[in-house]
Design an enzyme around this catalytic site. Structure first.
Site, mmCIF file in Angstrom:
data_model
loop_
_atom_site.group_PDB
_atom_site.id
_atom_site.type_symbol
_atom_site.label_atom_id
_atom_site.label_comp_id
_atom_site.label_asym_id
_atom_site.label_seq_id
_atom_site.Cartn_x
_atom_site.Cartn_y
_atom_site.Cartn_z
ATOM 1 C CB SER A 261 -0.916 0.017 1.230
ATOM 2 O OG SER A 261 -0.145 0.050 2.432
ATOM 3 C CB CYS A 262 3.861 2.205 1.672
ATOM 4 S SG CYS A 262 3.006 2.143 3.255
ATOM 5 C CG PHE A 263 7.532 0.983 -1.608
ATOM 6 C CD1 PHE A 263 7.611 1.680 -0.422
ATOM 7 C CD2 PHE A 263 8.462 -0.021 -1.842
ATOM 8 C CE1 PHE A 263 8.581 1.399 0.523
ATOM 9 C CE2 PHE A 263 9.440 -0.311 -0.909
ATOM 10 C CZ PHE A 263 9.500 0.391 0.279
ATOM 11 C CG ASP B 11 3.743 7.040 0.106
ATOM 12 O OD1 ASP B 11 2.516 7.232 0.088
ATOM 13 O OD2 ASP B 11 4.366 6.784 1.153
#
Length: 325
Positions: free
Chosen positions: A162-164, A167
């Site tokens: 969910s992050c890389f 973002d």
């Protein structure tokens, strides 16, 4: 920017009311939400908490120093520090204090840098493979250089979660509105999107895909979770299906989650069950139990293994291909 020798504090959760005067905001937010009102609350004290990821590992990072810039972002410093003080007293790692906008950018820059590092090592190790060089030996050697570091140098099918991706794309979109197209970050995304296709391409060099059964080992974006968000297993399976293969998949914990992301997949009860009568197998998630597989490959119709995580040990009796090694 002030640097203090205290703990690196990371809390998880999206938005939580600590009391009627303190709101704690964690995770990725739009740049400068406190300025544009996106937080959605009015409060005398808003505490912005940085880097959030795997909740279990993040909790452990609260209690010991860690090299990443895991930081707290604060408005209303007095009340905010009262919230964090019990954790601050337990460790001697650094706390980084900045203004809010800088802290938000640090969060995006942190994940963007790590995503770019993974894509760069994937690109380098693809070059190594083309030249017959042991890519993991190269990675181990350059990781000894403190300026590079050994973490995030395991090449393979790419990053997910969910992050890389979120973002990196957010920072690209934000700066694009200002008229700048960041070439390195754009390339990091492109390299990552290429890896699933390369995995399937390697399988296609060893077996015909149309009309055959292919096993996929691993569905979660990483081991230890059932999280399928942006998992590289999704494009891998979709490309296999687009080329006419029937897919049988297995993951120790993520199969129920996978059913909401994928159609037309048969789910096996075990890795051995997935391999039985398969004409080929791709490894997408590096679960420990996959590394222990051995005689299970003998039950395949055609023992072709394309490994996206350097999980399976080469042995006689199987055709083995590593994605970048």
């Amino acid at each position: 920017m002030e640097h203090r020798t205290s703990p690196k504090v990371t809390l998880s959760g999206d938005v939580s009311a600590v009391n009627d005067r303190v709101i704690s905001v964690s995770g990725a937010v739009a740049v400068n939400p406190a300025d544009n009102g996106d937080v959605g609350f009015k409060s005398d004290s808003i505490v912005f908490c940085g880097e959030v990821g795997d909740h279990v590992s993040e909790l452990s990072r609260c209690l010991r120093p860690f090299r990443r810039s895991e930081l707290e972002r604060m408005l209303g410093r007095g009340v905010g520090y009262a919230v964090f003080e019990p954790l601050i007293d337990q460790t001697d790692g650094p706390v980084v204090e900045t203004d809010t906008r800088t802290a938000e950018m640090i969060k995006y820059a942190n994940n963007s840098f790590l995503a770019a590092k993974i894509s760069l090592i994937n690109d380098i190790e693809t070059i190594c493979k083309e030249h017959g060089v042991d890519a993991y030996e190269v990675a181990d050697a350059i990781g000894l250089d403190d300026r590079i570091g050994e973490q995030f140098l395991r090449s393979g099918v790419g990053w997910g979660g969910s992050c890389f991706g979120k973002d990196v794309r957010a920072i690209i979109a934000a700066v694009s509105e200002a008229g700048y197209e960041p070439p390195l970050l754009t390339a990091a995304v492109e390299v990552n999107e290429t890896q699933p296709r390369r995995l399937v391409d390697f399988l296609a060099t060893h077996c015909q895909l149309k009309g055959v059964q292919i096993a996929v080992l691993g569905l979660a974006f990483k081991p230890g979770t059932d999280d399928m968000r942006n998992s590289q297993a999704i494009p891998v399976i979709q490309q296999l299906q687009a080329r006419g293969a029937s897919v049988t998949a297995y993951d120790p914990v993520a199969m129920e989650t996978a059913k909401t992301h994928l159609d037309g997949v048969t789910y096996a009860d075990s890795a051995a069950d997935a391999l039985t009568d398969a004409d080929g197998v791709v490894v997408v998630t590096d679960w420990d139990e996959f590394a222990a597989l051995d005689e299970e490959f003998d039950a395949m119709a055609s023992p072709v293994v394309v490994d996206g995580r350097q999980t399976i040990e080469r042995r006689d009796g199987i055709t083995y291909e590593g994605l970048t090694w």
